[in-house]
Design a protein around this motif. Structure first.
Motif, PDB file in Angstrom:
ATOM      1  N   GLN A  66       0.823  -1.193   0.000  1.00  0.00           N
ATOM      2  CA  GLN A  66       0.000   0.000   0.000  1.00  0.00           C
ATOM      3  C   GLN A  66       0.865   1.254   0.000  1.00  0.00           C
ATOM      4  OE1 GLN A  66      -1.821  -0.903   4.035  1.00  0.00           O
ATOM      5  NE2 GLN A  66      -1.408   1.284   4.343  1.00  0.00           N
ATOM      6  N   PHE A  67       0.270   2.342  -0.436  1.00  0.00           N
ATOM      7  CA  PHE A  67       0.954   3.633  -0.472  1.00  0.00           C
ATOM      8  C   PHE A  67      -0.087   4.735  -0.236  1.00  0.00           C
ATOM      9  CE2 PHE A  67       2.544   7.511  -2.342  1.00  0.00           C
ATOM     10  CZ  PHE A  67       3.887   7.507  -2.047  1.00  0.00           C
ATOM     11  N   PRO A  68       0.014   5.485   0.837  1.00  0.00           N
ATOM     12  CA  PRO A  68       1.035   5.396   1.891  1.00  0.00           C
ATOM     13  C   PRO A  68       0.670   4.330   2.920  1.00  0.00           C
ATOM     14  CG  PRO A  68      -0.490   7.174   2.383  1.00  0.00           C
ATOM     15  CD  PRO A  68      -0.937   6.603   1.062  1.00  0.00           C
ATOM     16  N   VAL A  69       1.546   4.134   3.886  1.00  0.00           N
ATOM     17  CA  VAL A  69       1.249   3.216   4.977  1.00  0.00           C
ATOM     18  C   VAL A  69       0.519   3.996   6.075  1.00  0.00           C
ATOM     19  CG1 VAL A  69       3.219   1.738   4.481  1.00  0.00           C
ATOM     20  CG2 VAL A  69       3.497   3.658   6.072  1.00  0.00           C
ATOM     21  N   TYR A  70      -0.019   3.293   7.048  1.00  0.00           N
ATOM     22  CA  TYR A  70      -0.723   3.942   8.151  1.00  0.00           C
ATOM     23  C   TYR A  70       0.268   4.631   9.096  1.00  0.00           C
ATOM     24  CZ  TYR A  70      -4.918   1.331   6.848  1.00  0.00           C
ATOM     25  OH  TYR A  70      -6.002   0.819   6.162  1.00  0.00           O
ATOM     26  N   ILE A  71      -0.228   5.627   9.803  1.00  0.00           N
ATOM     27  CA  ILE A  71       0.593   6.316  10.808  1.00  0.00           C
ATOM     28  C   ILE A  71       1.100   5.319  11.839  1.00  0.00           C
ATOM     29  CG2 ILE A  71       0.576   8.058  12.649  1.00  0.00           C
ATOM     30  CD1 ILE A  71      -1.591   9.542  11.067  1.00  0.00           C
ATOM     31  N   VAL A 131     -17.111  12.184   8.519  1.00  0.00           N
ATOM     32  CA  VAL A 131     -17.154  11.615   7.159  1.00  0.00           C
ATOM     33  C   VAL A 131     -15.834  10.940   6.831  1.00  0.00           C
ATOM     34  CG1 VAL A 131     -17.314  12.177   4.701  1.00  0.00           C
ATOM     35  CG2 VAL A 131     -18.899  13.228   6.337  1.00  0.00           C
ATOM     36  N   TRP A 132     -14.739  11.617   7.119  1.00  0.00           N
ATOM     37  CA  TRP A 132     -13.429  11.052   6.811  1.00  0.00           C
ATOM     38  C   TRP A 132     -13.103   9.861   7.705  1.00  0.00           C
ATOM     39  CZ3 TRP A 132     -11.172  16.674   6.716  1.00  0.00           C
ATOM     40  CH2 TRP A 132     -11.553  17.271   5.508  1.00  0.00           C
ATOM     41  N   ALA A 133     -13.582   9.868   8.959  1.00  0.00           N
ATOM     42  CA  ALA A 133     -13.359   8.740   9.858  1.00  0.00           C
ATOM     43  C   ALA A 133     -14.111   7.507   9.357  1.00  0.00           C
ATOM     44  CB  ALA A 133     -13.796   9.094  11.272  1.00  0.00           C
ATOM     45  N   ILE A 134     -15.320   7.716   8.838  1.00  0.00           N
ATOM     46  CA  ILE A 134     -16.090   6.598   8.271  1.00  0.00           C
ATOM     47  C   ILE A 134     -15.364   6.028   7.051  1.00  0.00           C
ATOM     48  CG2 ILE A 134     -18.226   5.997   7.073  1.00  0.00           C
ATOM     49  CD1 ILE A 134     -19.663   8.014   8.885  1.00  0.00           C
ATOM     50  N   CYS A 135     -14.851   6.923   6.217  1.00  0.00           N
ATOM     51  CA  CYS A 135     -14.088   6.462   5.042  1.00  0.00           C
ATOM     52  C   CYS A 135     -12.841   5.693   5.480  1.00  0.00           C
ATOM     53  CB  CYS A 135     -13.694   7.655   4.177  1.00  0.00           C
ATOM     54  SG  CYS A 135     -15.081   8.504   3.397  1.00  0.00           S
ATOM     55  N   SER A 145      -4.514   1.613   0.916  1.00  0.00           N
ATOM     56  CA  SER A 145      -3.904   2.871   0.497  1.00  0.00           C
ATOM     57  C   SER A 145      -4.857   4.047   0.689  1.00  0.00           C
ATOM     58  CB  SER A 145      -3.465   2.781  -0.966  1.00  0.00           C
ATOM     59  OG  SER A 145      -2.474   1.791  -1.136  1.00  0.00           O
ATOM     60  N   LYS A 146      -6.107   3.856   0.220  1.00  0.00           N
ATOM     61  CA  LYS A 146      -7.085   4.927   0.371  1.00  0.00           C
ATOM     62  C   LYS A 146      -7.435   5.159   1.838  1.00  0.00           C
ATOM     63  CE  LYS A 146      -9.180   4.182  -4.182  1.00  0.00           C
ATOM     64  NZ  LYS A 146     -10.415   3.792  -4.925  1.00  0.00           N
ATOM     65  N   SER A 147      -7.556   4.071   2.590  1.00  0.00           N
ATOM     66  CA  SER A 147      -7.858   4.185   4.010  1.00  0.00           C
ATOM     67  C   SER A 147      -6.752   4.949   4.738  1.00  0.00           C
ATOM     68  CB  SER A 147      -8.015   2.790   4.617  1.00  0.00           C
ATOM     69  OG  SER A 147      -8.231   2.876   6.011  1.00  0.00           O
ATOM     70  N   ALA A 148      -5.500   4.666   4.392  1.00  0.00           N
ATOM     71  CA  ALA A 148      -4.374   5.357   5.018  1.00  0.00           C
ATOM     72  C   ALA A 148      -4.367   6.840   4.665  1.00  0.00           C
ATOM     73  CB  ALA A 148      -3.054   4.707   4.590  1.00  0.00           C
ATOM     74  N   GLU A 156      -6.634   8.500   6.977  1.00  0.00           N
ATOM     75  CA  GLU A 156      -6.056   8.580   8.327  1.00  0.00           C
ATOM     76  C   GLU A 156      -5.090   9.761   8.435  1.00  0.00           C
ATOM     77  OE1 GLU A 156      -3.938   5.616  11.547  1.00  0.00           O
ATOM     78  OE2 GLU A 156      -3.104   5.737   9.517  1.00  0.00           O
ATOM     79  N   TRP A 157      -4.246   9.929   7.436  1.00  0.00           N
ATOM     80  CA  TRP A 157      -3.324  11.063   7.445  1.00  0.00           C
ATOM     81  C   TRP A 157      -4.086  12.382   7.359  1.00  0.00           C
ATOM     82  CZ3 TRP A 157       1.697  11.043   8.623  1.00  0.00           C
ATOM     83  CH2 TRP A 157       2.387   9.836   8.559  1.00  0.00           C
ATOM     84  N   LEU A 158      -5.137  12.406   6.555  1.00  0.00           N
ATOM     85  CA  LEU A 158      -5.957  13.606   6.443  1.00  0.00           C
ATOM     86  C   LEU A 158      -6.576  13.959   7.788  1.00  0.00           C
ATOM     87  CD1 LEU A 158      -7.344  15.820   4.768  1.00  0.00           C
ATOM     88  CD2 LEU A 158      -9.118  14.137   4.179  1.00  0.00           C
ATOM     89  N   LEU A 159      -7.110  12.960   8.496  1.00  0.00           N
ATOM     90  CA  LEU A 159      -7.707  13.188   9.803  1.00  0.00           C
ATOM     91  C   LEU A 159      -6.673  13.681  10.812  1.00  0.00           C
ATOM     92  CD1 LEU A 159     -10.075  10.102  10.137  1.00  0.00           C
ATOM     93  CD2 LEU A 159     -10.761  12.497  10.348  1.00  0.00           C
ATOM     94  N   ALA A 160      -5.472  13.127  10.757  1.00  0.00           N
ATOM     95  CA  ALA A 160      -4.427  13.508  11.704  1.00  0.00           C
ATOM     96  C   ALA A 160      -4.057  14.981  11.551  1.00  0.00           C
ATOM     97  CB  ALA A 160      -3.195  12.627  11.501  1.00  0.00           C
ATOM     98  N   PHE A 161      -3.948  15.448  10.315  1.00  0.00           N
ATOM     99  CA  PHE A 161      -3.645  16.864  10.097  1.00  0.00           C
ATOM    100  C   PHE A 161      -4.871  17.737  10.372  1.00  0.00           C
ATOM    101  CE2 PHE A 161       0.000  15.195   7.636  1.00  0.00           C
ATOM    102  CZ  PHE A 161       0.992  16.049   8.099  1.00  0.00           C
TER     103      PHE A 161
END
Length: 353
Positions: free
Chosen positions: A48-53, A248-252, A260-263, A266-271
């Motif tokens: 996957q790209f990117p990987v999870y935090i 919405v983003w947490a559900i996604c 990859s999309k899930s990660a 996760e990065w989007l939510l973190a920022f």
């Protein structure tokens, strides 16, 4: 040109101190993962790209992950505690000390001018309880994030996922409490705001509210009157937008099977999480300057909008409002309808704001 006005206090910096190291951790993780050639770690099962935090946080960067998660969590809890402190004069769980100059029978206007409150006090116990609930729920949620970083996904995957769920659920509830607090304060503030229509303004000699309502507390919960779009309701609306997108983003993040999309979510939510701290910082900055507000000195009466005023039959009317001519001196007449020996007492005093 935008001019930065001197803050009432410097506590608005605390949210920034809390989330900037969190941003630094995220950026450092991305840089390290990229410099290593975007590796897929030994405990991962798919490309996957990117990987999870959490995947990067389970490597040699684990100490960074734990320390920054803990710092951010402590910063959020302190931030909410400071919200409580600035509006009440004492910290959550702190025994309230009796102040002879500020009693339960003191009017809202006197509390504002006492200098004890760094932000406008809450109007009712409901707002106080919501701040306290946000503090407790946020503390539980942030402990979930800390344990999430401690129990790495490489060795304790199921515990790690459970702690992520605790963090998401309790932070959602904590944010909901903050939103409800600001909507309630905005609803009260709207009716006494100087820009409120005279027909709905309880300071006016005309009828305070339409349809026979005398105070904001008598209005149905769904009905708002006065200057609705004030600093409290605007802040609450921004928090609603922030929370809606976060949900919405947490559900996604949780529902998409593509790693990859899930990660990415996760990065989007973190920022995105850092934006909440920016909103809280703005709340502190604006709230700390309430005495310098262009509207504050034009509010003629807060009677009936504080938790004790109505019950004790207190009312307060300012005969002289601050202006350039009186150098900020207010002459206030206080009348009490307490039934002590069936007599009422009157006292005139001056307050310099």
């Amino acid at each position: 040109m935008l001019q930065f006005k001197s803050p009432g206090n410097w506590l608005f910096i605390v949210p920034w101190i809390a989330f900037i190291p969190w941003y630094g951790m995220l950026i450092a993780m991305l840089i390290c993962w990229a410099s290593q050639g975007h590796p897929i770690y030994w405990f991962m099962h798919t490309e996957q790209f990117p990987v999870y935090i959490s995947d990067i946080g389970a490597t040699n960067l684990r100490p960074l992950f734990i320390s920054c998660a803990g710092w951010q969590g402590l910063g959020y809890v302190i931030t909410v505690a400071l919200e409580f402190f600035q509006r009440s004069g004492y910290l959550p769980f702190q025994l309230k000390k009796k102040d002879p100059s500020i009693s339960d029978s003191t009017s809202y206007a006197e509390k504002l001018r006492s200098g004890k409150y760094l932000m406008p006090p809450y109007y009712t116990k409901d707002e106080r309880n919501l701040i306290f609930a946000a503090f407790v729920l946020g503390g539980i949620g942030e402990l979930g994030l800390l344990f999430c970083s401690i129990f790495s996904t490489a060795r304790y995957h199921h515990v790690h996922i459970a702690m992520v769920s605790v963090f998401v659920v309790f932070m959602f509830l904590s944010t909901c409490c903050l939103i409800a607090e600001y909507f309630l304060m905005g609803r009260h503030y709207a009716s006494i705001h100087p820009l409120a229509s005279p027909h709905f303004n309880p300071q006016s000699s005309e009828k305070s509210f339409n349809q026979g309502y005398n105070t904001v507390d008598e209005l149905p919960w769904y009905k708002w009157e006065g200057h609705i779009w004030n600093k409290f309701t605007i802040s609450a609306t921004l928090k609603v937008i922030w929370l809606t997108l976060a949900v919405v983003w947490a559900i996604c993040f949780g529902a998409i099977n593509d790693g990859s999309k899930s990660a990415c979510f996760e990065w989007l939510l973190a920022f995105w999480f850092g934006i909440l701290f920016m909103i809280l910082s703005a709340d502190f900055y604006l709230g700390g300057r309430y005495r310098e507000s262009r509207y504050f000195n034009h509010v003629e009466s807060f009677s009936g909008y504080y938790k004790y005023d109505k019950a004790l039959g207190l009312y307060h009317s300012e005969e002289v409002l601050p202006s350039d001519d009186n150098a900020g001196v207010i002459t206030t007449e206080t009348a009490s309808s307490n039934n002590h020996n069936n007599a009422s007492s009157n006292e005139t005093f001056q307050v310099v704001v």
